[in-house]
Design a protein around this motif. Structure first.
Motif, PDB file in Angstrom:
ATOM      1  N   LYS A   1       0.818  -1.213   0.000  1.00 38.87           N
ATOM      2  CA  LYS A   1       0.000   0.000   0.000  1.00 38.87           C
ATOM      3  C   LYS A   1       0.850   1.261   0.000  1.00 38.87           C
ATOM      4  O   LYS A   1       0.588   2.206  -0.774  1.00 38.87           O
ATOM      5  N   GLU A   2       1.875   1.306   0.815  1.00 40.95           N
ATOM      6  CA  GLU A   2       2.722   2.492   0.888  1.00 40.95           C
ATOM      7  C   GLU A   2       3.431   2.740  -0.445  1.00 40.95           C
ATOM      8  O   GLU A   2       3.546   3.876  -0.911  1.00 40.95           O
TER       9      GLU A   2
ATOM     10  N   GLU B   1       0.842   4.066  -3.022  1.00 36.23           N
ATOM     11  CA  GLU B   1       0.490   5.462  -2.789  1.00 36.23           C
ATOM     12  C   GLU B   1       1.638   6.404  -3.128  1.00 36.23           C
ATOM     13  O   GLU B   1       1.417   7.518  -3.611  1.00 36.23           O
TER      14      GLU B   1
ATOM     15  N   LYS C   1       0.540   8.895  -5.835  1.00 38.66           N
ATOM     16  CA  LYS C   1       0.178  10.149  -5.170  1.00 38.66           C
ATOM     17  C   LYS C   1       1.398  11.008  -4.813  1.00 38.66           C
ATOM     18  O   LYS C   1       1.642  12.037  -5.443  1.00 38.66           O
TER      19      LYS C   1
ATOM     20  N   TYR D   1      -3.555  -6.336   4.875  1.00 39.53           N
ATOM     21  CA  TYR D   1      -4.535  -5.251   4.934  1.00 39.53           C
ATOM     22  C   TYR D   1      -5.985  -5.716   5.069  1.00 39.53           C
ATOM     23  O   TYR D   1      -6.858  -4.915   5.391  1.00 39.53           O
TER      24      TYR D   1
ATOM     25  N   ASN E   1     -13.530   3.501   8.719  1.00 31.41           N
ATOM     26  CA  ASN E   1     -12.181   3.735   8.172  1.00 31.41           C
ATOM     27  C   ASN E   1     -12.036   3.248   6.732  1.00 31.41           C
ATOM     28  O   ASN E   1     -10.926   3.158   6.215  1.00 31.41           O
TER      29      ASN E   1
ATOM     30  N   LYS F   1     -12.407   4.532   3.930  1.00 31.71           N
ATOM     31  CA  LYS F   1     -11.714   5.430   2.997  1.00 31.71           C
ATOM     32  C   LYS F   1     -10.205   5.225   3.015  1.00 31.71           C
ATOM     33  O   LYS F   1      -9.515   5.596   2.064  1.00 31.71           O
ATOM     34  N   ASN F   2      -9.697   4.649   4.082  1.00 31.59           N
ATOM     35  CA  ASN F   2      -8.253   4.440   4.210  1.00 31.59           C
ATOM     36  C   ASN F   2      -7.824   3.016   3.864  1.00 31.59           C
ATOM     37  O   ASN F   2      -6.665   2.657   4.046  1.00 31.59           O
ATOM     38  N   PHE F   3      -8.767   2.199   3.387  1.00 32.09           N
ATOM     39  CA  PHE F   3      -8.430   0.818   3.027  1.00 32.09           C
ATOM     40  C   PHE F   3      -7.419   0.795   1.882  1.00 32.09           C
ATOM     41  O   PHE F   3      -7.308   1.751   1.111  1.00 32.09           O
ATOM     42  N   ALA F   4      -6.723  -0.313   1.764  1.00 33.88           N
ATOM     43  CA  ALA F   4      -5.790  -0.524   0.647  1.00 33.88           C
ATOM     44  C   ALA F   4      -6.615  -0.921  -0.576  1.00 33.88           C
ATOM     45  O   ALA F   4      -6.644  -2.069  -0.995  1.00 33.88           O
ATOM     46  N   TYR F   5      -7.266   0.078  -1.141  1.00 37.00           N
ATOM     47  CA  TYR F   5      -8.323  -0.185  -2.118  1.00 37.00           C
ATOM     48  C   TYR F   5      -8.280   0.843  -3.242  1.00 37.00           C
ATOM     49  O   TYR F   5      -8.567   2.024  -3.022  1.00 37.00           O
ATOM     50  N   TYR F   6      -7.907   0.392  -4.443  1.00 35.01           N
ATOM     51  CA  TYR F   6      -7.751   1.331  -5.559  1.00 35.01           C
ATOM     52  C   TYR F   6      -8.289   0.754  -6.876  1.00 35.01           C
ATOM     53  O   TYR F   6      -7.557   0.650  -7.858  1.00 35.01           O
TER      54      TYR F   6
END
Length: 444
Positions: free
Chosen positions: A59-60, A63, A67, A362, A378, A380-385
């Protein structure tokens, strides 16, 4: 001598050979297997092209690329060059300032207010499609949803009536282009063989034919003199800020082609996966029906379709398990690094969204279909794209979610679907798709 760059664990030897061979026919199994061996990020060097690839389901890392440091990463030449020669220079394949100019021009056509105005058209087309079902109807939902989604895109974005044969031709062309594109990307040394056999030239001809169909739609609109107030009108009349000039016909057609592909294919694939998952979970179907009843006359309003709901939870969970955008590619413009890793300019980055969405780091019960998990505050903060992230977040996200919610509610207010299979066979091309979703539709 200490190496200048510190790549993640490298896939080498027999596993590398296996990856290069098996990755062509079964990339999901291959990439997932490599992650099980090497961890959430790994490196592989392509022997024939001497190119370096980093795959990640962290995830990191995802992002950071999409991002935090997105300015250092372009869509890789996999899409901008290899796919671009078939699809042109639309939003999907373009880069840099050209991409940003196009994004700014097209973005207003996908505002929530604009999308809300399209609900009636989507509802009418869905009703028309569902009328073909009797008391019991055997069907392949994959084919059904591709036809429906294609028609919805034609009517909503371009106010165009496309006959069934043209829909089939465009859909067939798009599938065959993806098949060849996948071989070019996964077996670069095979490209010369494809050229010699004339397969690439035939693919380019299919692309030209598809663009000619879209040019005819554009010409009809201009010649009619009608104002439709749809996306096509907006694209025709919009002007670039710097020159005050309109888009060329070539650019317009490229954007139309990308929007047709992205607007129908990913939605059709996601709906196919979603209906399969509902068919495997009676409790999900029952809970969905209760929500439909509770929404009463509001269930097809833009407000209801766009708000957080159990319907949207079902879609999100299905797209977690089967994200049509199963991987995102980028290429480093300059040397870069994150935490203990570093890599040079030109490195290909493959963000493995399928792996991220099923990563046990996750997700609890990562392989289970649990729509309720998206009730979490929470979420919105999931490892979800499933729609990407950052500046290149999918422009049609809200349109797709609204369309899918409407289709699901329309169907399950009158019908049930019983799948003939307990597992889906998937095909990972540019998008992830099921090979079929066969079963029986029963009127309730």
């Amino acid at each position: 001598m200490k190496p200048k760059f510190n790549y993640p664990t490298e896939i080498k030897g027999k596993r590398k050979l296996y990856s290069l061979v098996n990755g062509v026919s079964n990339p999901l199994e291959t990439i997932s297997g490599n992650h099980r061996i090497a961890g959430d990020s790994y490196h592989i060097k392509a022997n024939f092209t001497d190119k370096n690839f980093i795959f990640s389901q962290d995830k990191e890392f995802v992002e950071y690329i999409l991002k935090q440091n997105h300015k250092n990463y372009y869509k890789s030449e996999i899409q901008s060059v290899t796919l671009g020669k078939y699809l042109g220079n639309g939003l999907l394949t373009n880069n840099g300032k050209d991409w940003l100019k196009q994004r700014r021009l097209i973005q207003p056509g996908f505002s929530k207010a604009k999308i809300a105005n399209l609900v009636t058209i989507i509802e009418e087309e869905t009703d028309r499609a569902l009328q073909s079902f009797g008391e019991e109807t055997e069907i392949d939902l994959y084919d059904f949803f591709h036809s429906l989604a294609f028609t919805i895109v034609a009517k909503t974005l371009f106010s165009s009536d496309i006959d069934e044969n043209t829909v089939k031709e465009l859909s067939k062309n798009i599938t065959e282009i993806q098949e060849v594109f996948a071989k070019e990307v996964r077996l670069p040394f095979y490209t010369q063989v494809l050229k010699i056999l004339g397969i690439i030239d035939r693919n380019i001809e299919k692309s030209k034919r598809s663009k000619a169909i879209l040019q005819s739609i554009l010409d009809r609109r201009r010649n009619s003199g009608e104002e439709k107030n749809d996306l096509l009108d907006m694209l025709i009349h919009t002007r670039y800020e710097d020159t005050q000039l309109p888009m060329s016909d070539e650019q317009l057609v490229d954007e139309m082609l990308i929007l047709f592909i992205a607007g129908h294919e990913t939605t059709a694939n996601a709906l196919s996966f979603t209906f399969f998952e509902i068919s495997q979970s009676p409790q999900t179907e029952e809970k969905l029906r209760k929500e439909i009843i509770n929404e009463e006359n509001m269930m097809f309003t833009p407000e209801s379709l766009m708000k957080k709901s159990y319907t949207s939870n079902i879609i999100k969970e299905s797209m977690r398990l089967h994200s049509p955008a199963w991987a995102i590619d980028r290429q480093a413009l300059e040397d870069d690094g994150l935490k203990e890793y570093s890599w040079p300019k030109g490195t290909f980055i493959i963000l493995y969204i399928t792996g991220l969405h099923r990563n046990p780091k996750y997700w609890e019960q990562p392989d289970s279909f649990i729509p309720e998990r998206f009730d979490d505050e929470n979420a919105k903060n999931f490892a979800y794209y499933p729609f990407g992230a950052g500046p290149r977040l999918c422009i049609g996200e809200h349109f797709a979610m609204m369309e899918m919610a409407l289709v699901i509610r329309k169907f399950y207010s009158s019908f049930s679907f019983i799948a003939y299979q307990n597992e889906l066979e998937k095909k990972a091309l540019v998008t992830l798709r099921p090979t079929s979703v066969k079963g029986k539709i029963i009127r309730r």
